[in-house]
Motif scaffolding. Structure first.
Motif, PDB file in Angstrom:
ATOM      1  N   LYS A 153       0.956  -1.459  -0.073  1.00 20.97           N
ATOM      2  CA  LYS A 153      -0.095  -0.308   0.128  1.00 20.97           C
ATOM      3  C   LYS A 153       1.086   1.562   0.584  1.00 20.97           C
ATOM      4  CE  LYS A 153      -3.607   2.067   2.131  1.00 20.97           C
ATOM      5  NZ  LYS A 153      -5.063   1.933   3.329  1.00 20.97           N
ATOM      6  N   SER A 154       2.201   0.989   0.810  1.00 15.78           N
ATOM      7  CA  SER A 154       2.850   2.735   1.019  1.00 15.78           C
ATOM      8  C   SER A 154       3.368   2.609  -0.595  1.00 15.78           C
ATOM      9  CB  SER A 154       4.257   1.943   1.592  1.00 15.78           C
ATOM     10  OG  SER A 154       3.447   1.730   3.347  1.00 15.78           O
ATOM     11  N   ALA A 155       3.903   1.312  -1.125  1.00 12.00           N
ATOM     12  CA  ALA A 155       4.141   1.612  -2.068  1.00 12.00           C
ATOM     13  C   ALA A 155       3.284   2.263  -3.593  1.00 12.00           C
ATOM     14  CB  ALA A 155       4.854   0.058  -3.130  1.00 12.00           C
ATOM     15  N   MET A 156       2.185   1.852  -2.983  1.00 14.13           N
ATOM     16  CA  MET A 156       0.963   2.248  -4.246  1.00 14.13           C
ATOM     17  C   MET A 156       0.820   4.168  -4.324  1.00 14.13           C
ATOM     18  SD  MET A 156      -0.881   0.992  -6.869  1.00 14.13           S
ATOM     19  CE  MET A 156      -1.565  -0.585  -6.468  1.00 14.13           C
ATOM     20  N   ILE A 157       0.720   4.148  -3.154  1.00 12.67           N
ATOM     21  CA  ILE A 157       0.482   5.923  -2.674  1.00 12.67           C
ATOM     22  C   ILE A 157       1.988   6.131  -3.115  1.00 12.67           C
ATOM     23  CG2 ILE A 157      -0.052   7.476  -1.032  1.00 12.67           C
ATOM     24  CD1 ILE A 157      -0.834   5.478   1.149  1.00 12.67           C
ATOM     25  N   ARG A 158       2.855   6.135  -2.896  1.00 17.46           N
ATOM     26  CA  ARG A 158       4.068   7.004  -3.498  1.00 17.46           C
ATOM     27  C   ARG A 158       4.290   6.918  -5.381  1.00 17.46           C
ATOM     28  NH1 ARG A 158       9.204   6.834  -5.613  1.00 17.46           N
ATOM     29  NH2 ARG A 158       8.849   4.305  -6.276  1.00 17.46           N
ATOM     30  N   LEU A 159       3.381   5.468  -5.725  1.00 12.95           N
ATOM     31  CA  LEU A 159       3.709   5.855  -7.130  1.00 12.95           C
ATOM     32  C   LEU A 159       2.932   6.253  -7.098  1.00 12.95           C
ATOM     33  CD1 LEU A 159       4.067   2.093  -7.973  1.00 12.95           C
ATOM     34  CD2 LEU A 159       6.165   3.627  -8.049  1.00 12.95           C
ATOM     35  N   GLY A 160       1.463   6.157  -6.622  1.00 15.56           N
ATOM     36  CA  GLY A 160       0.678   7.190  -7.610  1.00 15.56           C
ATOM     37  C   GLY A 160       0.565   8.887  -6.760  1.00 15.56           C
ATOM     38  N   LEU A 161       1.212   9.279  -6.227  1.00 12.60           N
ATOM     39  CA  LEU A 161       2.152  10.417  -6.297  1.00 12.60           C
ATOM     40  C   LEU A 161       3.153  11.052  -7.313  1.00 12.60           C
ATOM     41  CD1 LEU A 161       2.000  12.420  -4.109  1.00 12.60           C
ATOM     42  CD2 LEU A 161       3.985  11.875  -3.104  1.00 12.60           C
TER      43      LEU A 161
END
Length: 360
Positions: A247-255
């Motif tokens: 989830k942390s990676a998904m949020i970072r990549l989305g950012l």
């Protein structure tokens, strides 16, 4: 409403004639509109030299023909609470609700638009040519529109349809926390701080709802819209039971795909808040865990309201395909495809694993 105004001015020297104070109307009676009513109902009362002491609030009458129950507006005026969309929070008594859009807006100097972006076009059509010549709008609506050839900001749609200047307010805000006066912050994006920004900051800023004003209004509005797509991706991660590091990676990549105004309240803070507590994450989690259509999930979870992430993902994907850049935005693309049944969890996983952010 008329009786309340007459009583107020009889008790204050009958000063309604030649009143130069700004009249404020909230267009939208959902949870966010009700939360903002809790804020501006108090700020106008604290600044009687600047603002008219009553705030109109338009609430759509969603009753079916023959339904004898009270409308949302009638309930708010009787109980000072929006029991359907924001239960347990008291709306100030100087906020007067109505189901008549023109009555609510025709004398307003400042229109606060807090409706799903799917409803903006019809509201603007009804109000076109019927507003004060010096009226201005501020949009709290998070979304993007598309005409099939290019993306447009919702604020631009409003300006084009109504002939008024439209600013935006976006931030890391959950409606219940704003109404409860827990500390929150937001960003106002406007074309001119002197003409729009200063008066809007006076209207919204409180000790617990802090406002920053910027003229980078396009970035502010884009952040508010695009973060909902990322929140849907985060909801998919939750629904699939993937680990926290995913989830942390998904949020970072989305950012990284958003890439605008990271450090404004409308940027990284809004993204994180929505990915953990917003309706888009909630709807996406339920969608990927079930076989139900999206519309049914929204009806079951959102009590008649809509998630803005899915239609925003559709509009963004349409433009990415038009310009041949979908591969540069795998998270945005994946969210669109998952909602349309064109991608499952393996494709979503690969969108993260093979993201171009890892190529350098």
């Amino acid at each position: 409403m008329v009786c309340q105004r007459i009583e107020y001015f009889n008790n204050n020297g009958g000063e309604e004639l030649n009143d130069r104070r700004k009249r404020v109307t909230i267009v939208g009676g959902g949870n966010w509109g009700s939360a903002i009513a809790c804020v501006v109902g108090k700020t106008v009362k604290r600044q009687p030299e600047i603002f008219y002491p009553y705030v109109n609030m338009w609430c759509r009458d969603s009753r079916k023909p023959g339904d004898s129950s009270e409308s949302i507006a009638e309930v708010i005026n009787r109980t000072h609470e929006n029991a359907k969309y924001l239960p347990g929070r008291r709306i100030p008594e100087n906020v007067i609700a109505t189901s008549n859009l023109l009555d609510a807006c025709e004398e307003a100097h400042i229109l606060i638009l807090v409706v799903p972006h799917q409803g903006i076009e019809q509201i603007c059509k009804e109000l076109n040519g019927k507003l004060l010549p010096d009226a201005q709008a501020v949009s709290l609506t998070k979304g993007i529109s598309s005409d099939g050839k290019k993306l447009k900001l919702i604020s631009q749609d409003i300006e084009d349809a109504l002939g008024v200047k439209c600013s935006v307010l976006m931030g890391a805000n959950l409606a219940g926390e704003v109404a409860d006066e827990k500390f929150c912050e937001a960003t106002i994006g406007c074309k001119s701080i002197e003409e729009q920004g200063n008066i809007l900051k006076q209207l919204f800023d409180t000790p617990n709802f802090r406002i920053r004003v910027t003229t980078d209004y396009e970035a502010v509005e884009l952040c508010g819209a695009l973060k909902n797509i990322v929140a849907c991706a985060a909801g998919f991660v939750d629904g699939l039971g993937w680990a926290y590091n995913m989830k942390s990676a998904m949020i970072r990549l989305g950012l990284l795909e958003t890439k605008e105004s990271y450090f404004e309240s409308c940027g990284v803070a809004d993204l994180i808040t929505t990915c953990f507590g917003g309706r888009n994450r909630k709807v996406a989690e339920a969608f990927i865990k079930s076989d139900k259509p999206l519309a049914q999930i929204e009806r079951e979870l959102l009590n008649g309201q809509s998630a803005q992430g899915p239609p925003t993902a559709d509009d963004v994907f349409e433009m990415m395909e038009l310009f041949g850049i979908s591969e540069k935005f795998p998270i945005f693309t994946a969210v669109h495809k998952v909602f349309h049944g064109k991608m499952g969890q393996d494709g979503l996983y690969d969108a993260m694993r093979t993201h171009p952010a890892y190529d350098n």
